[in-house]
Scaffold this motif. Sequence first.
Motif, PDB file in Angstrom:
ATOM      1  N   ASP A 121      59.709  -0.007  22.260  1.00  0.00           N
ATOM      2  CA  ASP A 121      60.522   1.445  21.550  1.00  0.00           C
ATOM      3  C   ASP A 121      61.745   1.813  22.087  1.00  0.00           C
ATOM      4  OD1 ASP A 121      58.543   1.581  19.603  1.00  0.00           O
ATOM      5  OD2 ASP A 121      57.227   3.029  20.734  1.00  0.00           O
ATOM      6  N   ASP A 124      65.072   1.743  20.770  1.00  0.00           N
ATOM      7  CA  ASP A 124      65.353   2.247  19.705  1.00  0.00           C
ATOM      8  C   ASP A 124      65.444   3.748  20.288  1.00  0.00           C
ATOM      9  OD1 ASP A 124      65.062   0.424  17.552  1.00  0.00           O
ATOM     10  OD2 ASP A 124      62.988   0.551  17.482  1.00  0.00           O
ATOM     11  N   GLU A 125      64.839   4.171  21.400  1.00  0.00           N
ATOM     12  CA  GLU A 125      64.503   5.516  21.671  1.00  0.00           C
ATOM     13  C   GLU A 125      65.379   5.542  23.208  1.00  0.00           C
ATOM     14  OE1 GLU A 125      60.821   6.610  22.258  1.00  0.00           O
ATOM     15  OE2 GLU A 125      60.073   6.050  20.029  1.00  0.00           O
TER      16      GLU A 125
END
Length: 583
Positions: A121, A124-125
């Motif tokens: 993640d 993306d984050e």
Amino acid sequence: MRAIAILVLAVWSLWLSGEPAAAEKRVALVIGNSSYQHAIKLGNPVNDSDSVAATLKAAGFDTVETRHDLGIAGMRKALRDFTDKTVNADIAVVFYAGHGIELDGTNYLIPVDAALKRDIDVYDEAISLDRILATIEPARQLRLVILDACRNNPFADTMKRTVGTRAIGRGLAKVEPNSPNTMIAFAARAGSTALDGDSKHSPFTASLVRHIATPGLDLRRAFGYVRDDVLKSTGNRQEPFVYGSLGGDDVPLVPGKEVAAAAASDPTATIRRDYELALQIGNRAAWTIFLEQYREGFYAKLAQVQLAKIAADEARVAATAKAKQAAEEKARLVAQGAKKADQEKAAELAKSTEEERVAAEKASEIENAKAAAAEQERNQAEAQAASGIAKAENPQDDGAKLAALSQPSPAGPSKAELSQNIQSELRRVGCYTGSASSEWTAAARQSLVRFNQSLGLKLDVNNVSTDTLEAVKRRSTRVCPLACEHGFRVDGERCVKIVCRAGSVLNDDNECESKRAPPPRQAKPARREPAQAAASTVPPDRVSQREICKRRCQDVRAACNARRGGYFNGCGMEASACTASCN
């Protein structure tokens, strides 16, 4: 042409192609993330970003954009908008305070809405450091990124690993900028963490705003002052670090007055700058190039000392790896039950390589001490030279300068300060688990004993000294092995609870073993009737004939009562006879 000379000429050409210092266009983006939605809120980033923004505005920056508590969408938009500002800029600065993370050697800045439930993640984050560098790439003269983001990773314990080999490091990873005239400043050295601080500002930002905008002060020297301040304020637990290079000329964030005249008055300015550049790079190649260009003189001797220090450090690393390999081979042969001759040969090799490791450690410490002494000598020499130049320029100030020189030099650290600093360093390298105290306690002495045993040193454990402090500070990694309580095991740099599978229990050796079957129950003895028990309590030799007769007659009467009717017609006579005989 030699590499340093090429680099200096390249930097000169960049500077000469630009506008005069007074017309430089300077832009900055300042971000402070405090209010994290899925992690503990940080107290200082917003305050830190406001102070840095105010400092840059006061220094005359053309544009200073300030952003607080940005999510992933907000950070991306802020970077896109700031890219337009850097296109025609000479100097571009990005300051970020908040959480950061290192994943597989790449650094990421964490927005306030990041959840990071899985390691994947992060892509993306979070925002990568490479994205920040790409934003300021258009700047012509100087690209500067300042990260007060080396705090503990709050997501490390809960983040799931999708790939077992994917590494999540402590703090941020070391970086090597590809573009020239690019500098990246970390609040803490790569692989270590920074403190958020107990006051309004973090220790790093508190010092940064004091030095970064000093007119005419070279950025490398400004960050050197910041490093000294932070080491002092944190008890040597946090050391800021700078990556990248800027060439030979001084590069101040805020231009000073009459810088050229001051440089011309110092005949050793060029060689001094080249020496500081090699010191900043700090590897064998840099010092080799420096010595090829400057073969003799004061700075050449200093460079030779630095080169000897690097050689000693390399020998220490090689000896440590060799000793570790020999010890592992010895343990393997013992575990496999190899031939006695092979085990003895491996044991002898392990012993000899361990002796080589200890010797290399001592040699490295000697060379490190020589390098530290050489740097102290250089600082003193440069200070005296600067004093002489200033004296020639301002002879009317001789009286004031002599009065200042006559003042007593400040005393060294007190015994209490040394004790506290040594304990902090011992805790950093894993040899001490208590709180740093001004008292040199028995626990502190024992931790230094462990330090000595781990490295084969003989530091005085009963007294504190600056030599002891420097010896411990030179260790950048854990020295003493991590020890966990019963029921826990070592997992990297932490202790985790041991969980045994069903049907197993944890034994005294901290290992899971199968449960043992309970011992069989023994049958309880049959319970005797009260009458029998009462009768058995009277010894046979103490029962009289009269008592026996009486009991028998009682039994006869009981039998007669049970045999009513004509079952036993002579019962009455027998009972009477029994009674008569008993009487």
